[in-house]
Design a protein around this motif. Structure first.
Motif, PDB file in Angstrom:
ATOM      1  N   TYR A   1       0.845  -1.247   0.043  1.00 43.00           N
ATOM      2  CA  TYR A   1      -0.160   0.094  -0.115  1.00 43.00           C
ATOM      3  C   TYR A   1       0.887   1.401   0.171  1.00 43.00           C
ATOM      4  O   TYR A   1       0.414   2.480   0.232  1.00 43.00           O
ATOM      5  CB  TYR A   1      -1.023   0.016   1.279  1.00 43.00           C
ATOM      6  CG  TYR A   1      -1.667  -1.110   1.395  1.00 43.00           C
ATOM      7  CD1 TYR A   1      -2.332  -1.609   0.073  1.00 43.00           C
ATOM      8  CD2 TYR A   1      -2.276  -1.658   2.553  1.00 43.00           C
ATOM      9  CE1 TYR A   1      -3.156  -2.944   0.450  1.00 43.00           C
ATOM     10  CE2 TYR A   1      -2.880  -2.911   2.778  1.00 43.00           C
ATOM     11  CZ  TYR A   1      -3.389  -3.516   1.471  1.00 43.00           C
ATOM     12  OH  TYR A   1      -3.967  -4.812   1.568  1.00 43.00           O
ATOM     13  N   GLY A   2       2.166   1.073  -0.074  1.00 44.36           N
ATOM     14  CA  GLY A   2       2.871   2.296  -0.058  1.00 44.36           C
ATOM     15  C   GLY A   2       2.959   3.065   1.281  1.00 44.36           C
ATOM     16  O   GLY A   2       3.371   4.220   1.207  1.00 44.36           O
ATOM     17  N   PHE A   3       2.711   2.290   2.503  1.00 46.38           N
ATOM     18  CA  PHE A   3       2.789   2.775   3.666  1.00 46.38           C
ATOM     19  C   PHE A   3       3.953   2.244   4.433  1.00 46.38           C
ATOM     20  O   PHE A   3       4.358   1.456   4.451  1.00 46.38           O
ATOM     21  CB  PHE A   3       1.379   2.439   4.304  1.00 46.38           C
ATOM     22  CG  PHE A   3       1.201   2.880   5.645  1.00 46.38           C
ATOM     23  CD1 PHE A   3       0.845   3.997   6.065  1.00 46.38           C
ATOM     24  CD2 PHE A   3       1.809   1.955   6.791  1.00 46.38           C
ATOM     25  CE1 PHE A   3       0.636   4.422   7.612  1.00 46.38           C
ATOM     26  CE2 PHE A   3       1.555   2.282   8.055  1.00 46.38           C
ATOM     27  CZ  PHE A   3       1.145   3.633   8.509  1.00 46.38           C
ATOM     28  N   GLY A   4       4.295   3.499   5.418  1.00 45.61           N
ATOM     29  CA  GLY A   4       5.266   3.129   6.341  1.00 45.61           C
ATOM     30  C   GLY A   4       5.188   4.221   7.458  1.00 45.61           C
ATOM     31  O   GLY A   4       4.626   5.113   7.481  1.00 45.61           O
ATOM     32  N   ILE A   5       5.805   3.570   8.789  1.00 45.69           N
ATOM     33  CA  ILE A   5       5.807   4.536   9.901  1.00 45.69           C
ATOM     34  C   ILE A   5       6.850   3.915  10.788  1.00 45.69           C
ATOM     35  O   ILE A   5       7.106   2.898  10.885  1.00 45.69           O
ATOM     36  CB  ILE A   5       4.378   4.272  10.707  1.00 45.69           C
ATOM     37  CG1 ILE A   5       4.398   5.117  11.828  1.00 45.69           C
ATOM     38  CG2 ILE A   5       3.969   2.856  11.064  1.00 45.69           C
ATOM     39  CD1 ILE A   5       3.139   5.309  12.638  1.00 45.69           C
TER      40      ILE A   5
ATOM     41  N   LEU B   1      -5.521   3.885   1.510  1.00 41.42           N
ATOM     42  CA  LEU B   1      -4.710   3.489   0.509  1.00 41.42           C
ATOM     43  C   LEU B   1      -5.007   2.182   0.027  1.00 41.42           C
ATOM     44  O   LEU B   1      -4.828   1.676  -1.066  1.00 41.42           O
ATOM     45  CB  LEU B   1      -3.170   3.413   1.306  1.00 41.42           C
ATOM     46  CG  LEU B   1      -2.461   4.740   1.720  1.00 41.42           C
ATOM     47  CD1 LEU B   1      -1.547   4.331   2.656  1.00 41.42           C
ATOM     48  CD2 LEU B   1      -1.906   5.295   0.511  1.00 41.42           C
ATOM     49  N   VAL B   2      -5.713   1.192   0.794  1.00 40.79           N
ATOM     50  CA  VAL B   2      -6.070  -0.034   0.430  1.00 40.79           C
ATOM     51  C   VAL B   2      -7.143   0.178  -0.576  1.00 40.79           C
ATOM     52  O   VAL B   2      -7.361  -0.663  -1.514  1.00 40.79           O
ATOM     53  CB  VAL B   2      -6.850  -0.968   1.816  1.00 40.79           C
ATOM     54  CG1 VAL B   2      -7.507  -2.092   1.192  1.00 40.79           C
ATOM     55  CG2 VAL B   2      -5.685  -1.008   2.695  1.00 40.79           C
ATOM     56  N   LYS B   3      -8.216   1.070  -0.640  1.00 41.06           N
ATOM     57  CA  LYS B   3      -9.258   1.467  -1.429  1.00 41.06           C
ATOM     58  C   LYS B   3      -8.608   1.591  -2.884  1.00 41.06           C
ATOM     59  O   LYS B   3      -9.057   1.581  -3.824  1.00 41.06           O
ATOM     60  CB  LYS B   3     -10.102   2.347  -0.749  1.00 41.06           C
ATOM     61  CG  LYS B   3     -10.972   1.937   0.011  1.00 41.06           C
ATOM     62  CD  LYS B   3     -11.923   2.955   0.789  1.00 41.06           C
ATOM     63  CE  LYS B   3     -12.562   2.283   1.974  1.00 41.06           C
ATOM     64  NZ  LYS B   3     -13.655   3.422   2.582  1.00 41.06           N
ATOM     65  N   GLU B   4      -7.568   2.506  -2.747  1.00 43.02           N
ATOM     66  CA  GLU B   4      -7.021   3.116  -3.916  1.00 43.02           C
ATOM     67  C   GLU B   4      -6.454   2.008  -4.549  1.00 43.02           C
ATOM     68  O   GLU B   4      -6.366   2.134  -6.024  1.00 43.02           O
ATOM     69  CB  GLU B   4      -5.658   4.074  -3.663  1.00 43.02           C
ATOM     70  CG  GLU B   4      -6.414   5.467  -2.912  1.00 43.02           C
ATOM     71  CD  GLU B   4      -5.492   6.414  -2.648  1.00 43.02           C
ATOM     72  OE1 GLU B   4      -4.169   6.033  -2.740  1.00 43.02           O
ATOM     73  OE2 GLU B   4      -5.909   7.714  -2.094  1.00 43.02           O
TER      74      GLU B   4
END
Length: 364
Positions: A81-85, A361-364
């Motif tokens: 999802y192109g996500f990071g923290i 992001l999941v929906k995209e």
């Protein structure tokens, strides 16, 4: 179907001081949250809450463990999802060169830390100074350990047949690379295979290599060319366009401990102490660089010298671990001060906001 979980260290307490490879793993992500705040408690709580929420779902998680407390996280990535923290506080500064438009700093101090009393400020200053000194002592011990390790390596380097080492590498390249990759963009992710922690050396070899068809276990003494073989594998994989995972040594970040190409289903890694493994899966194969490249009888010829070097080396490793444990104890005292200011409702509110972002992001 549950998703996969990849565990590794993004940073480490090394002979070169604290070293991190965050940027290699964050590069290319669209939405990244950089956590900031004096207390590690709030950051830890938020990261573990996100991990618990997404663990077991049909997505691939990357969990970045803390070298100062390997049971805790200092980062989480959902690459699909192109996500990071990640915890972005010192000593893990993130270079501005990789920061994208979707990157955001979350200041937990501003959101949740109430004013401190004068006595608390004095105690925080004292503990912070003692933690820093303990960490500096650990790094000095590891630096001395590396100097001793260099003496250890020289014994075997002087007795090594480099032409035979080249032959080992060439055979591996021929065997491991059937051709070029069809991928359009070559990507290399760099991480740490293991880390020096207050508990001693910790690694995630079994997790990292889970699902692979072949594992090549590099054996051999210090200085028998294991890291050099791995560096040549990296060069070949990058030249051929393969997506690559490179795992650096948690003791000497300039050395490599593992190279992995998931597209081809194999990993080759240094399988000696402190991450010593033996064949335990179908497809495991040992490559002993000492047997293949070093003059017979070297161990026996230099037995006394090697034993003394090993004693000195282990002494420094033990000292480094002791200092890391001291720093962890002091940090526990520091966190007790911040714990009195901890606001669970604020952490929950931040968690809910970030959850909304991920779902979008999941929906995209």
């Amino acid at each position: 179907m549950s998703g996969s979980v990849l565990r590794y260290f993004g940073g480490g307490n090394t002979a070169k001081g604290f070293s991190h490879l965050y940027e290699s793993n964050l590069r290319g992500l669209d939405r990244v949250f950089i956590l900031s705040g004096k207390s590690g408690l709030e950051k830890k709580s938020l990261l573990h809450k996100l991990k618990d929420e997404w663990m077991g779902k049909n997505t691939a998680l990357e969990l970045l463990h803390s070298p100062n407390d390997p049971e805790s996280l200092e980062g989480l990535i959902i690459r699909n999802y192109g996500f990071g923290i990640v915890d972005g506080d010192y000593p893990r500064e993130i270079s501005e060169s990789i920061v994208g438009d979707g990157w955001e700093t979350v200041d937990l101090d501003a959101l949740g830390m109430t004013s401190l009393s004068e006595n608390e400020k004095i105690e925080i200053h004292r503990l912070t100074g003692e933690i820093q000194k303990a960490m500096e002592n650990a790094y000095q011990s590891y630096a001395e350990g590396l100097r001793i390790h260099d003496d250890w390596e020289k014994i075997y380097i002087d007795r090594m047949d480099f032409s035979k080492a080249d032959q080992v590498t060439k055979r591996l390249i021929t065997h491991l690379f059937p051709g070029d990759s069809n991928r359009k963009n070559q990507v290399t992710r760099r991480r740490f295979l293991g880390a020096a922690t207050p508990l001693g050396p910790v690694d995630f070899v079994d997790n990292i290599t889970s699902g692979l068809q072949k594992r090549y276990l590099l054996k051999g003494r210090a200085g028998t060319g294991k890291s050099t073989v791995l560096k040549k594998m990296v060069q070949e994989a990058e030249k051929r366009g393969y997506e690559l995972e490179v795992y650096h040594c948690g003791f000497d970040p300039n050395s490599l401990d593992m190279v992995l190409v998931r597209e081809l289903g194999w990993a080759i890694f240094d399988s000696t102490q402190p991450h010593e493994y033996f064949p335990s899966r179908k497809g495991d194969e040992v490559i002993d660089m000492y047997e293949l490249t070093v003059a017979p009888g070297t161990d026996e010829l230099y037995a006394e010298e090697i034993a003394e070097i090993e004693r000195q080396y282990r002494e420094q490793m033990k000292a480094g671990k002791t200092y890391l444990a001291q720093a962890k104890r002091l940090n526990g005292q520091l966190e007790k001060i911040y714990e009195r200011k901890y606001n669970q409702s604020r952490v929950d509110a931040i968690f809910n906001d970030i959850q909304k972002e991920i779902r979008q992001l999941v929906k995209e």
